[in-house]
Design a protein around this motif. Structure first.
Motif, PDB file in Angstrom:
ATOM      1  N   UNK A   1     -16.751  28.971 -39.684  1.00  0.00           N
ATOM      2  CA  UNK A   1     -16.288  27.692 -40.232  1.00  0.00           C
ATOM      3  C   UNK A   1     -17.129  26.526 -39.708  1.00  0.00           C
ATOM      4  N   UNK A   2     -17.495  26.616 -38.438  1.00  0.00           N
ATOM      5  CA  UNK A   2     -18.325  25.568 -37.837  1.00  0.00           C
ATOM      6  C   UNK A   2     -19.696  25.519 -38.517  1.00  0.00           C
ATOM      7  N   UNK A   3     -20.306  26.684 -38.683  1.00  0.00           N
ATOM      8  CA  UNK A   3     -21.629  26.744 -39.317  1.00  0.00           C
ATOM      9  C   UNK A   3     -21.581  26.246 -40.758  1.00  0.00           C
ATOM     10  N   UNK A   4     -20.479  26.559 -41.439  1.00  0.00           N
ATOM     11  CA  UNK A   4     -20.305  26.097 -42.814  1.00  0.00           C
ATOM     12  C   UNK A   4     -20.192  24.573 -42.855  1.00  0.00           C
ATOM     13  N   UNK A   5     -19.421  24.022 -41.911  1.00  0.00           N
ATOM     14  CA  UNK A   5     -19.250  22.568 -41.838  1.00  0.00           C
ATOM     15  C   UNK A   5     -20.566  21.883 -41.480  1.00  0.00           C
ATOM     16  N   UNK A   6     -21.337  22.510 -40.594  1.00  0.00           N
ATOM     17  CA  UNK A   6     -22.638  21.959 -40.200  1.00  0.00           C
ATOM     18  C   UNK A   6     -23.587  21.929 -41.398  1.00  0.00           C
TER      19      UNK A   6
ATOM     20  N   UNK B   1     -26.395  18.738 -45.438  1.00  0.00           N
ATOM     21  CA  UNK B   1     -26.661  18.470 -46.851  1.00  0.00           C
ATOM     22  C   UNK B   1     -26.257  17.043 -47.207  1.00  0.00           C
ATOM     23  N   UNK B   2     -25.143  16.603 -46.620  1.00  0.00           N
ATOM     24  CA  UNK B   2     -24.670  15.237 -46.861  1.00  0.00           C
ATOM     25  C   UNK B   2     -25.597  14.209 -46.218  1.00  0.00           C
ATOM     26  N   UNK B   3     -26.147  14.564 -45.062  1.00  0.00           N
ATOM     27  CA  UNK B   3     -27.036  13.649 -44.335  1.00  0.00           C
ATOM     28  C   UNK B   3     -28.427  13.543 -44.959  1.00  0.00           C
TER      29      UNK B   3
END
Length: 276
Positions: free
Chosen positions: A38-43, A48-50
Motif C-alpha cells: 500500500x505504501x509503494x502504491x501511494x508513493x 505521478x502527481x508530483x
C-alpha cells in the motif's frame, strides 16, 4: 514404548511450529507485506502527481538559471518567489518506515493526492512574464535602424521619420566609439513644423518631434542621457525629455508640453517593447 512417547511429542512440536508460523504470517508477515504494498502504491501515485509540478519547477528554474536579464527586474524577483513557494508546497516522498504501524501511518499521510493545478498555473504565468521580459530587453538592446523606423511608423501621432547617415548626422556621433549605432529623427503632429527650423525631418532634429538614439551598451546610452540632462531647463539649450530604455535613448521635443512628452515617450516605449 519409547517410540510411542516420541511420536506424540513430534506431532505436538509440529503443531506448535505450524501454529506459530500461521500466527506469525497472519499477524505480522501478511499485514506488513500489505502495508509495504500500500505504501509503494501511494508513493507511485504521489510521484505521478508530483511530476507535472516538478516539470513546471524545472522549466522555470532553467529560465532563471540562464542568467538572461529581463527588462523588468520584478519579473525575475517574482519568478524566484513563486519557485520557492512551489518547492515548499510540494508533498515530498518519504522514506518507508520499518514498523508496520509506522508504514500505515506514512501511507495515510501521502494518500491524499494534492492538487497542484493552481500552483502550476502560477509558475507558468511567472515563466511567461519572465521570458517575455527577457525578449523585450533583447528587443531594445542595440536594435537595428530598420526596427526603430518600423516601430515609430506604427505610432499615430508621429507623422514622419528619417534616419541619419554619417554625412547628415549633425552630432557627428554615428558609428563612433561611445556614440550611437543608429539615430532616427521623427516629426510629431503635435508640433507646429512651420515654427521649427529646417527643411527635412533630420534637419529639424529633435525639435520637430523627437529622436531615437541607439547605443551598443546601456552605459553609453546613460552617458549620453546624462549629458543631455545638463541642458534641462536651459531655455533654448533645453534638449527636451530623454529616457534610456535598454540601450535606446528616447528623446522628445521641448516644443511639446510635459504631458505630451510623457505620453509620447510611453507610446514609443510600449511600441518598442511590444512583442509582435
Amino acid at each position: 514404548m519409547k517410540k510411542k512417547k516420541i511420536i506424540p511429542a513430534i506431532i505436538i512440536l509440529l503443531i506448535v511450529i505450524v501454529a506459530g508460523s500461521c500466527f506469525w504470517y497472519f499477524q505480522y508477515k501478511k499485514p506488513h507485506d500489505e502495508a509495504v504494498a500500500n505504501f509503494n502504491k501511494a508513493v507511485s501515485a504521489l510521484k505521478e502527481s508530483n511530476k507535472p509540478l516538478d516539470e513546471a519547477v524545472s522549466s522555470l528554474k532553467s529560465v532563471i538559471d540562464s542568467k538572461e536579464e529581463p527588462l523588468d527586474p520584478a519579473t525575475l524577483t517574482t519568478a524566484k518567489g513563486k519557485l520557492s513557494d512551489a518547492k515548499k508546497t510540494e508533498m515530498k516522498v518519504p522514506e518507508m518506515p520499518k514498523k508496520t504501524n509506522d508504514i500505515n501511518a506514512a501511507t495515510k499521510k501521502i494518500s491524499t493526492i494534492p492538487d497542484y493545478s493552481n500552483i502550476i498555473a502560477t509558475l507558468s504565468e511567472a515563466q511567461t512574464n519572465l521570458e517575455n521580459s527577457i525578449k523585450q530587453l533583447k528587443q531594445v538592446t542595440n536594435p537595428s535602424e530598420d526596427f526603430v523606423v518600423e516601430r515609430l511608423k506604427q505610432i499615430k501621432s508621429i507623422s514622419g521619420v528619417e534616419a541619419v547617415t554619417e554625412k547628415t548626422d549633425t552630432n557627428r556621433l554615428l558609428n563612433k566609439n561611445g556614440g550611437y549605432t543608429a539615430c532616427v529623427y521623427f516629426s510629431s503632429k503635435k508640433v507646429k513644423q512651420d515654427y521649427v527650423y529646417g527643411n527635412t525631418i533630420a534637419e529639424k532634429g529633435t525639435e520637430g518631434g523627437g529622436a531615437i538614439e541607439v547605443f551598443a551598451s546601456a552605459k553609453d546610452a546613460k552617458k549620453r542621457e546624462s549629458y543631455l540632462a545638463s541642458f534641462d531647463g536651459n531655455g533654448m539649450m533645453d534638449s527636451g525629455s530623454h529616457i534610456v530604455l535598454g540601450t535606446v535613448l528616447i528623446r522628445t521635443s521641448s516644443q511639446l508640453t510635459a504631458t505630451q512628452q510623457k505620453n509620447l515617450t510611453e507610446q514609443i516605449s510600449n511600441k518598442f517593447t511590444e512583442l509582435q
